[in-house]
Design a protein around this motif. Structure first.
Motif, PDB file in Angstrom:
ATOM      1  N   GLY A  37      -8.467  -2.982   6.393  1.00 43.98           N
ATOM      2  CA  GLY A  37      -8.663  -1.484   6.157  1.00 43.98           C
ATOM      3  C   GLY A  37      -9.256  -1.026   4.662  1.00 43.98           C
ATOM      4  N   THR A  38     -10.216  -0.542   4.645  1.00 47.81           N
ATOM      5  CA  THR A  38     -10.724  -0.298   3.276  1.00 47.81           C
ATOM      6  C   THR A  38     -10.667   1.647   3.240  1.00 47.81           C
ATOM      7  OG1 THR A  38     -12.212  -1.948   3.835  1.00 47.81           O
ATOM      8  CG2 THR A  38     -13.040  -0.437   1.973  1.00 47.81           C
ATOM      9  N   ASP A  39     -10.521   2.036   1.828  1.00 49.31           N
ATOM     10  CA  ASP A  39     -10.736   3.297   1.673  1.00 49.31           C
ATOM     11  C   ASP A  39     -12.145   3.911   1.873  1.00 49.31           C
ATOM     12  OD1 ASP A  39     -12.041   4.004  -1.415  1.00 49.31           O
ATOM     13  OD2 ASP A  39     -11.291   1.958  -1.074  1.00 49.31           O
ATOM     14  N   PRO A  40     -12.569   5.078   2.119  1.00 51.46           N
ATOM     15  CA  PRO A  40     -13.894   5.550   2.244  1.00 51.46           C
ATOM     16  C   PRO A  40     -14.918   5.180   1.162  1.00 51.46           C
ATOM     17  CG  PRO A  40     -12.098   7.278   2.758  1.00 51.46           C
ATOM     18  CD  PRO A  40     -11.530   6.224   2.046  1.00 51.46           C
ATOM     19  N   ARG A  51       2.304  -8.976  11.939  1.00 50.94           N
ATOM     20  CA  ARG A  51       3.558  -8.138  11.889  1.00 50.94           C
ATOM     21  C   ARG A  51       3.370  -6.823  11.108  1.00 50.94           C
ATOM     22  NH1 ARG A  51       6.357 -11.562   8.718  1.00 50.94           N
ATOM     23  NH2 ARG A  51       4.703 -12.519   8.185  1.00 50.94           N
ATOM     24  N   GLY A  52       2.220  -6.807  10.450  1.00 45.66           N
ATOM     25  CA  GLY A  52       2.010  -5.696   9.713  1.00 45.66           C
ATOM     26  C   GLY A  52       2.234  -5.877   8.103  1.00 45.66           C
ATOM     27  N   ALA A  53       2.376  -7.098   7.838  1.00 48.94           N
ATOM     28  CA  ALA A  53       2.604  -7.394   6.281  1.00 48.94           C
ATOM     29  C   ALA A  53       1.509  -7.563   5.590  1.00 48.94           C
ATOM     30  CB  ALA A  53       3.280  -8.615   6.072  1.00 48.94           C
ATOM     31  N   ILE A  54       1.277  -6.873   4.600  1.00 51.10           N
ATOM     32  CA  ILE A  54       0.117  -7.037   3.577  1.00 51.10           C
ATOM     33  C   ILE A  54      -0.144  -8.453   3.090  1.00 51.10           C
ATOM     34  CG2 ILE A  54      -0.871  -6.367   1.482  1.00 51.10           C
ATOM     35  CD1 ILE A  54       0.509  -3.533   1.948  1.00 51.10           C
ATOM     36  N   THR A  55      -1.259  -9.043   3.515  1.00 51.41           N
ATOM     37  CA  THR A  55      -1.218 -10.626   2.984  1.00 51.41           C
ATOM     38  C   THR A  55      -2.462 -10.408   1.923  1.00 51.41           C
ATOM     39  OG1 THR A  55      -3.166 -10.630   4.681  1.00 51.41           O
ATOM     40  CG2 THR A  55      -0.902 -11.491   5.199  1.00 51.41           C
ATOM     41  N   VAL A  71      -5.003   8.200  -8.609  1.00 54.22           N
ATOM     42  CA  VAL A  71      -6.047   7.877  -7.662  1.00 54.22           C
ATOM     43  C   VAL A  71      -6.030   6.466  -6.974  1.00 54.22           C
ATOM     44  CG1 VAL A  71      -8.404   7.804  -7.825  1.00 54.22           C
ATOM     45  CG2 VAL A  71      -7.489   9.755  -8.912  1.00 54.22           C
ATOM     46  N   LEU A  72      -5.647   5.542  -7.904  1.00 52.92           N
ATOM     47  CA  LEU A  72      -5.547   4.357  -7.285  1.00 52.92           C
ATOM     48  C   LEU A  72      -4.519   4.053  -6.192  1.00 52.92           C
ATOM     49  CD1 LEU A  72      -6.294   1.247  -7.301  1.00 52.92           C
ATOM     50  CD2 LEU A  72      -4.952   0.863  -9.262  1.00 52.92           C
ATOM     51  N   ALA A  73      -3.352   4.685  -6.637  1.00 54.23           N
ATOM     52  CA  ALA A  73      -2.330   4.876  -5.503  1.00 54.23           C
ATOM     53  C   ALA A  73      -2.843   5.386  -4.324  1.00 54.23           C
ATOM     54  CB  ALA A  73      -1.166   5.500  -6.021  1.00 54.23           C
ATOM     55  N   GLU A  74      -3.420   6.635  -4.293  1.00 57.19           N
ATOM     56  CA  GLU A  74      -3.970   7.136  -3.053  1.00 57.19           C
ATOM     57  C   GLU A  74      -5.041   6.334  -2.257  1.00 57.19           C
ATOM     58  OE1 GLU A  74      -4.160   9.807  -0.201  1.00 57.19           O
ATOM     59  OE2 GLU A  74      -2.965  10.156  -1.911  1.00 57.19           O
ATOM     60  N   LEU A  75      -6.054   5.555  -3.132  1.00 56.29           N
ATOM     61  CA  LEU A  75      -6.989   4.723  -2.394  1.00 56.29           C
ATOM     62  C   LEU A  75      -6.102   3.773  -1.726  1.00 56.29           C
ATOM     63  CD1 LEU A  75      -9.602   4.563  -5.210  1.00 56.29           C
ATOM     64  CD2 LEU A  75      -9.571   5.743  -2.980  1.00 56.29           C
ATOM     65  N   ILE A  76      -5.209   3.200  -2.350  1.00 57.94           N
ATOM     66  CA  ILE A  76      -4.322   1.929  -1.723  1.00 57.94           C
ATOM     67  C   ILE A  76      -3.698   2.544  -0.483  1.00 57.94           C
ATOM     68  CG2 ILE A  76      -2.255   0.654  -1.885  1.00 57.94           C
ATOM     69  CD1 ILE A  76      -3.077   0.427  -4.991  1.00 57.94           C
ATOM     70  N   LEU A  77      -3.077   3.519  -0.533  1.00 56.80           N
ATOM     71  CA  LEU A  77      -2.368   4.285   0.757  1.00 56.80           C
ATOM     72  C   LEU A  77      -3.290   4.561   1.843  1.00 56.80           C
ATOM     73  CD1 LEU A  77       0.085   6.930  -0.887  1.00 56.80           C
ATOM     74  CD2 LEU A  77       0.369   4.675   0.388  1.00 56.80           C
ATOM     75  N   VAL A  78      -4.482   4.853   1.607  1.00 59.02           N
ATOM     76  CA  VAL A  78      -5.444   5.110   2.692  1.00 59.02           C
ATOM     77  C   VAL A  78      -6.120   3.850   3.167  1.00 59.02           C
ATOM     78  CG1 VAL A  78      -7.936   5.819   3.042  1.00 59.02           C
ATOM     79  CG2 VAL A  78      -6.400   7.353   1.444  1.00 59.02           C
ATOM     80  N   ALA A  79      -6.295   2.711   2.256  1.00 59.56           N
ATOM     81  CA  ALA A  79      -6.774   1.437   2.678  1.00 59.56           C
ATOM     82  C   ALA A  79      -5.523   0.636   3.731  1.00 59.56           C
ATOM     83  CB  ALA A  79      -7.148   0.658   1.641  1.00 59.56           C
ATOM     84  N   VAL A  80      -4.320   1.093   3.135  1.00 60.12           N
ATOM     85  CA  VAL A  80      -3.225   0.434   3.938  1.00 60.12           C
ATOM     86  C   VAL A  80      -3.201   1.210   5.493  1.00 60.12           C
ATOM     87  CG1 VAL A  80      -0.678   0.351   4.157  1.00 60.12           C
ATOM     88  CG2 VAL A  80      -1.664  -0.310   2.143  1.00 60.12           C
ATOM     89  N   SER A  81      -3.178   2.355   5.456  1.00 57.54           N
ATOM     90  CA  SER A  81      -3.205   3.330   6.676  1.00 57.54           C
ATOM     91  C   SER A  81      -4.229   2.617   7.762  1.00 57.54           C
ATOM     92  CB  SER A  81      -3.295   4.752   6.432  1.00 57.54           C
ATOM     93  OG  SER A  81      -2.110   5.211   5.852  1.00 57.54           O
TER      94      SER A  81
END
Length: 110
Positions: A37-40, A51-55, A71-81
């Motif tokens: 997944g990638t942020d916009p 299993r959903g583990a970040i690799t 901002v970086l934290a928000e981008l990471i959360l968006v990409a993880v989702s």
């Protein structure tokens, strides 16, 4: 067809064996499944395993500003989702044909 007829039982056993083979193959394919997944803006990309583990986590240097970690934290959360949604979609795609096959087997006359 008489359920006690040996050919009927053999047919049932063959169908059961094929189903077990399909299930084993599907389980192995699911274990090997990954999704990303990638942020916009495309600045952060996350890959997760079955299993959903970040690799993997890739962060563009353009957003790696130590003075603006929010901002970086928000981008990471968006990409993880996005990666989790992609994983769920891929798992569903993988299992839908198998579920349809199982449903059709349940409707066949014995």
């Amino acid at each position: 067809m008489d359920p006690l007829d040996p050919s009927g039982i053999e047919h049932l056993l063959d169908g059961t064996q094929r189903m077990q083979q399909h299930l084993a193959r599907a389980q192995e394919e699911l274990r090997q499944l990954t999704a990303s997944g990638t942020d916009p803006q495309g600045a952060v990309q996350v890959t997760v395993d079955s299993r959903g583990a970040i690799t993997r986590l890739d962060i563009s240097p353009a957003v790696a500003d130590p003075d603006n970690t929010e901002v970086l934290a928000e981008l990471i959360l968006v990409a993880v989702s996005a990666a989790y949604r992609s994983l769920i979609d891929r798992q569903r795609e993988q299992f839908d044909p198998l579920l349809r096959m199982l449903a059709s087997m349940g409707r066949r006359p014995v």
